[in-house]
Design a protein around this motif. Structure first.
Motif, PDB file in Angstrom:
ATOM      1  N   LEU A   1       0.882  -1.227  -0.037  1.00 29.50           N
ATOM      2  CA  LEU A   1      -0.002  -0.013  -0.098  1.00 29.50           C
ATOM      3  C   LEU A   1       0.805   1.176  -0.028  1.00 29.50           C
ATOM      4  N   GLY A   2       0.550   2.184  -0.776  1.00 30.46           N
ATOM      5  CA  GLY A   2       1.236   3.428  -0.900  1.00 30.46           C
ATOM      6  C   GLY A   2       0.833   4.474  -1.987  1.00 30.46           C
ATOM      7  N   PRO A   3       1.296   5.637  -1.936  1.00 31.78           N
ATOM      8  CA  PRO A   3       0.701   6.526  -2.916  1.00 31.78           C
ATOM      9  C   PRO A   3       1.420   6.236  -4.197  1.00 31.78           C
ATOM     10  N   SER A   4       1.214   6.897  -5.338  1.00 35.20           N
ATOM     11  CA  SER A   4       1.738   6.620  -6.611  1.00 35.20           C
ATOM     12  C   SER A   4       3.219   7.095  -6.501  1.00 35.20           C
ATOM     13  N   GLY A   5       4.215   6.641  -7.089  1.00 36.60           N
ATOM     14  CA  GLY A   5       5.484   6.866  -6.909  1.00 36.60           C
ATOM     15  C   GLY A   5       6.033   6.332  -5.553  1.00 36.60           C
ATOM     16  N   SER A   6       5.773   5.560  -5.054  1.00 34.71           N
ATOM     17  CA  SER A   6       6.278   5.118  -3.613  1.00 34.71           C
ATOM     18  C   SER A   6       6.939   3.768  -3.992  1.00 34.71           C
ATOM     19  N   GLY A   7       7.084   3.426  -4.950  1.00 32.55           N
ATOM     20  CA  GLY A   7       7.839   2.123  -5.477  1.00 32.55           C
ATOM     21  C   GLY A   7       7.204   0.825  -5.262  1.00 32.55           C
ATOM     22  N   LYS A   8       5.851   0.751  -5.035  1.00 32.87           N
ATOM     23  CA  LYS A   8       5.293  -0.548  -4.905  1.00 32.87           C
ATOM     24  C   LYS A   8       5.106  -1.344  -5.883  1.00 32.87           C
ATOM     25  N   THR A   9       4.779  -0.593  -7.140  1.00 28.01           N
ATOM     26  CA  THR A   9       4.819  -1.303  -8.555  1.00 28.01           C
ATOM     27  C   THR A   9       6.145  -1.893  -8.726  1.00 28.01           C
ATOM     28  N   SER A  10       7.146  -1.021  -8.716  1.00 29.71           N
ATOM     29  CA  SER A  10       8.423  -1.390  -9.124  1.00 29.71           C
ATOM     30  C   SER A  10       8.896  -2.599  -8.206  1.00 29.71           C
ATOM     31  N   LEU A  11       8.540  -2.537  -7.093  1.00 31.54           N
ATOM     32  CA  LEU A  11       8.915  -3.684  -6.244  1.00 31.54           C
ATOM     33  C   LEU A  11       8.052  -5.002  -6.840  1.00 31.54           C
ATOM     34  N   LEU A  12       6.979  -4.990  -7.139  1.00 33.06           N
ATOM     35  CA  LEU A  12       6.265  -6.146  -7.475  1.00 33.06           C
ATOM     36  C   LEU A  12       6.742  -6.507  -9.045  1.00 33.06           C
ATOM     37  N   ARG A  13       7.197  -5.258  -9.857  1.00 35.74           N
ATOM     38  CA  ARG A  13       7.872  -6.053 -11.199  1.00 35.74           C
ATOM     39  C   ARG A  13       9.058  -6.544 -10.927  1.00 35.74           C
ATOM     40  N   ILE A  14       9.582  -6.245  -9.892  1.00 35.97           N
ATOM     41  CA  ILE A  14      10.937  -6.723  -9.898  1.00 35.97           C
ATOM     42  C   ILE A  14      11.024  -8.329  -9.211  1.00 35.97           C
ATOM     43  N   ILE A  15      10.079  -8.600  -8.424  1.00 41.70           N
ATOM     44  CA  ILE A  15       9.798  -9.925  -7.901  1.00 41.70           C
ATOM     45  C   ILE A  15       9.255 -10.632  -8.993  1.00 41.70           C
ATOM     46  N   ALA A  16       8.480 -10.124  -9.949  1.00 41.11           N
ATOM     47  CA  ALA A  16       8.053 -10.839 -11.227  1.00 41.11           C
ATOM     48  C   ALA A  16       9.040 -11.147 -12.223  1.00 41.11           C
TER      49      ALA A  16
END
Lengths: 297, 370
Positions: B34-49
């Protein structure tokens, strides 16, 4: 069914021109179209049939005409597939990856559109001509490029370079890489992703590019004229053949050959409209999607 | 299969998307990033994938103790669900779901009968059995996302990653779908990590919530923990509305105007700025000044359409306050617009500035029960 009445607002007089202005504008547009497009097109066919149907078809029995048609088809058959493959490869690289020199590549792809076709032809003379950079080496090995079929193919390739790439790049960029990413996470290899996901997504754009590329490949005059040497029956494409006949005052034969190119143009337009129609049809209006899921149990 | 992320850093040019992030997701849990846009959450998910690579030299991603850094995305066996579905437009629902099975090398590929059976069982799971021959463009958003989920599940992933899965849907479908996702997860128990910027969604669906901000993890905990015991001002602010009071530390206590809290301020020096956060439902409105620590204020707006009654108030020094109360309390107090009332703090979170006091425990948290 929803029963929402859609009432069209009455035409607002502030937004519509007076009747006479409308007719003036439409009339101007139509007469321009007729004067510069329709009459010349009609003239081609009128002149071609001036001495009757027999004379028209006789023009194609000339071996030089047949050779020109054959050469034109051959050039298109080589140039179009090569530029199709190149265009797809370039689009794929540009739309899906980031690399140094990407903007340079995008600009370079447009170069053939920016350069006069005559210059394009001259470039090849300077490179492969007898006095060109590679001329002596080619002469030593008995390879003839200029004033021969390879030169015509090269010049055509250069001129038709951008067509497929320019159609496909914007579409691929708009589509992004999500579909490909989805395919990859599902275990697809690079080729499987390309053939089963990427290519079907852009097939109509590719076809559109191929049609335009083909029309240009068959109709190119300037660049081909410089490198061909105009050897009748050997290095004359259809547009060059038309010029020769015309210069010899053989008007019927010249216009008969020209009519073939005109038919090609009309067929291209028809195909292009069909492809455009298909492209629109495959992208349905998102507002028309019904919701039929019902509550999730 | 568990996921462990150790010291991952990711930069885009000069922008730091992930700053030395570590995270572990235990087997079988449903975890929200959970976080605002630009907090890095999607980057983290994509790195895991495996769709993105972490900066060279930064840490590792492990699935069940095994480093997957060298595995390309197609070999990681993750199911990935995209915000905009990423369904293959030219394939039917059936073909979309079967895709992951049909691209397998011939000797690992199930027979077409087995594929058909698998797809139909998934269609049943997503309750779209009768839409197998439709194209994605003929489906609603919610249906498309369910198909995308079925497609991801078809390859029996060890880990399910969802990137804002309900972000493109309207509020109602969104709510329906997230409850359905929770029930689905209870059935199939695949380790799942989903990205969202919607705190309500994260708190409602997840076993654990990872709150991210500016490339860092602010707090990891159960929904109850992050909501009731926020580790930082950011977490507190991000998880719902708050009223903010400015005050200072005096004699070891936090003083906010007429309100004095016996906050354990960690021995902060006097004069330090303190901030008190109070959620709208932790403010109580009294018609009489019962206690000393009540703040006089005037009601400026009452909004009673909804599950709770929301009131806007203004203190005498013009600070706006938001209060929420039950309909029952609202009726008992007989409140009207323009009433002069007293506001009492039932529960609060106090943070004292740490900037000027190195070494001190900056997140001094004062909790006062009224």
């Amino acid at each position: 069914m929803r029963t929402v009445a859609t009432t069209k607002p009455a035409r607002r007089s502030t937004l519509s021109e007076p009747v006479w202005v409308r007719w003036l504008l439409i009339g101007a547009a139509l007469s321009f179209l007729g004067l510069f497009l329709l009459i010349p097109l009609a003239a081609v066919f009128v002149e071609a049939f001036r001495k009757g149907v027999g004379a028209y078809f006789a023009a194609f029995r000339d071996p030089a005409a047949l050779a020109a048609i054959k050469l034109t088809l051959l050039v298109a058959a080589v140039a179009v597939p090569l530029n199709c493959v190149f265009g797809l490869a370039a689009s794929w690289a540009i739309a899906k990856f980031n690399f140094i020199g990407k903007h340079l590549l995008i600009t370079l792809i447009d170069l053939p559109f920016a350069v006069s076709p005559v210059i394009s032809g001259l470039i090849y003379i300077l490179l492969y001509g007898l006095n060109g950079w590679f001329g002596p080496w080619l002469a030593e090995h008995d390879i003839q490029i200029i004033f021969a079929v390879p030169g015509i193919v090269l010049a055509t390739l250069f001129v038709t370079f951008p067509f497929v790439a320019r159609e496909v790049i914007p579409l691929m960029q708009a589509q992004g890489a999500e579909d490909e990413e989805a395919a990859v996470t599902l275990g697809a290899s690079g080729w499987q992703t390309f053939f089963r996901v990427t290519l079907p997504n852009v097939k109509w754009a590719v076809l559109y590019g191929v049609i335009l590329c083909n029309a240009r490949a068959m109709g190119e005059f300037g660049a081909v004229s410089v490198v061909s040497g105009h050897i009748r029956g050997k290095t004359n494409t259809l547009p060059l053949h038309v010029e020769i006949l015309y210069n010899e005052y053989n008007f019927v034969a010249a216009f008969a050959a020209a009519s073939l190119l005109a038919i090609l143009a009309l067929a291209t337009l028809a195909l292009k409209s069909f492809v455009e129609w298909r492209t629109h049809r495959t992208a349905p209006n998102p507002l028309e999607i019904p919701y039929e899921g019902g509550p999730l149990a | 299969m568990s996921i462990e992320v150790n010291n991952i850093t990711k930069t885009f040019g000069r922008f730091v998307a992930l700053d030395n992030v570590s995270l572990s997701v235990p087997t079988g849990q449903l975890v929200a990033l959970l976080g605002p846009s630009g907090s890095g959450k999607t980057s983290l998910l994509r790195i895991i994938a495996g769709l993105e690579t972490a900066d060279p030299g930064s840490g590792s991603v492990r699935f069940h103790e095994k480093d997957v850094a060298r595995k390309p995305a197609r070999r990681r066996k993750v199911g990935f669900v995209f915000q905009h579905y990423a369904l293959f437009k030219h394939m039917t629902v059936f073909q979309n779901i079967a895709f992951g099975l049909t691209v397998r090398p011939r000797r690992k590929r199930p027979s077409s009968d087995a594929i058909r059976e698998k797809v139909h069982s998934l269609l049943k799971l997503i309750q779209l059995e009768n839409l197998a021959d439709r194209y994605p463009s003929q489906l609603s958003g919610g249906q498309r996302q369910r198909v995308a989920l079925a497609r991801a599940l078809a390859v029996e992933p060890k880990v399910l990653l969802l990137d804002e899965p309900f972000g493109a849907l309207d509020a109602r479908v969104r709510q329906e779908l997230r409850q359905w996702l929770r029930r689905l997860h209870d059935d199939i128990h695949v380790t799942s990590l989903f990205v969202t910027h919607d705190q309500e969604e994260a708190l409602e669906v997840a076993d654990r919530v990872v709150v991210m901000n500016a490339g860092r993890i602010e707090q990891v905990g159960t929904p109850e923990e992050v909501f009731h015991k926020p580790a930082s001002e950011f977490v507190l602010n991000f998880l719902g509305n708050v009223n903010l009071f400015h005050g200072r530390v005096e004699g070891g206590r936090a003083v906010f105007g007429s309100m004095v809290l016996d906050a354990s301020t960690g021995g902060q020096a006097d004069g330090k700025a303190a901030r008190m956060f109070v959620r709208p439902h932790d403010l109580e409105i009294l018609t009489q000044p019962g206690e000393a620590a009540a703040l006089p204020a005037r009601i400026t707006r009452i909004q009673s359409a909804g599950p709770v009654v929301k009131l806007d108030l203004r203190t005498h020094d013009a600070q706006p306050l938001h209060v929420e109360m039950s309909h029952e309390t609202y009726r008992q107090r007989n409140l009207k617009n323009g009433d002069e009332v007293f506001v009492r703090v039932k529960e609060s979170h106090v943070f004292v500035d740490e900037s000027a006091s190195p070494g001190a425990n900056g997140d001094a948290r004062g909790r006062k029960r009224g």
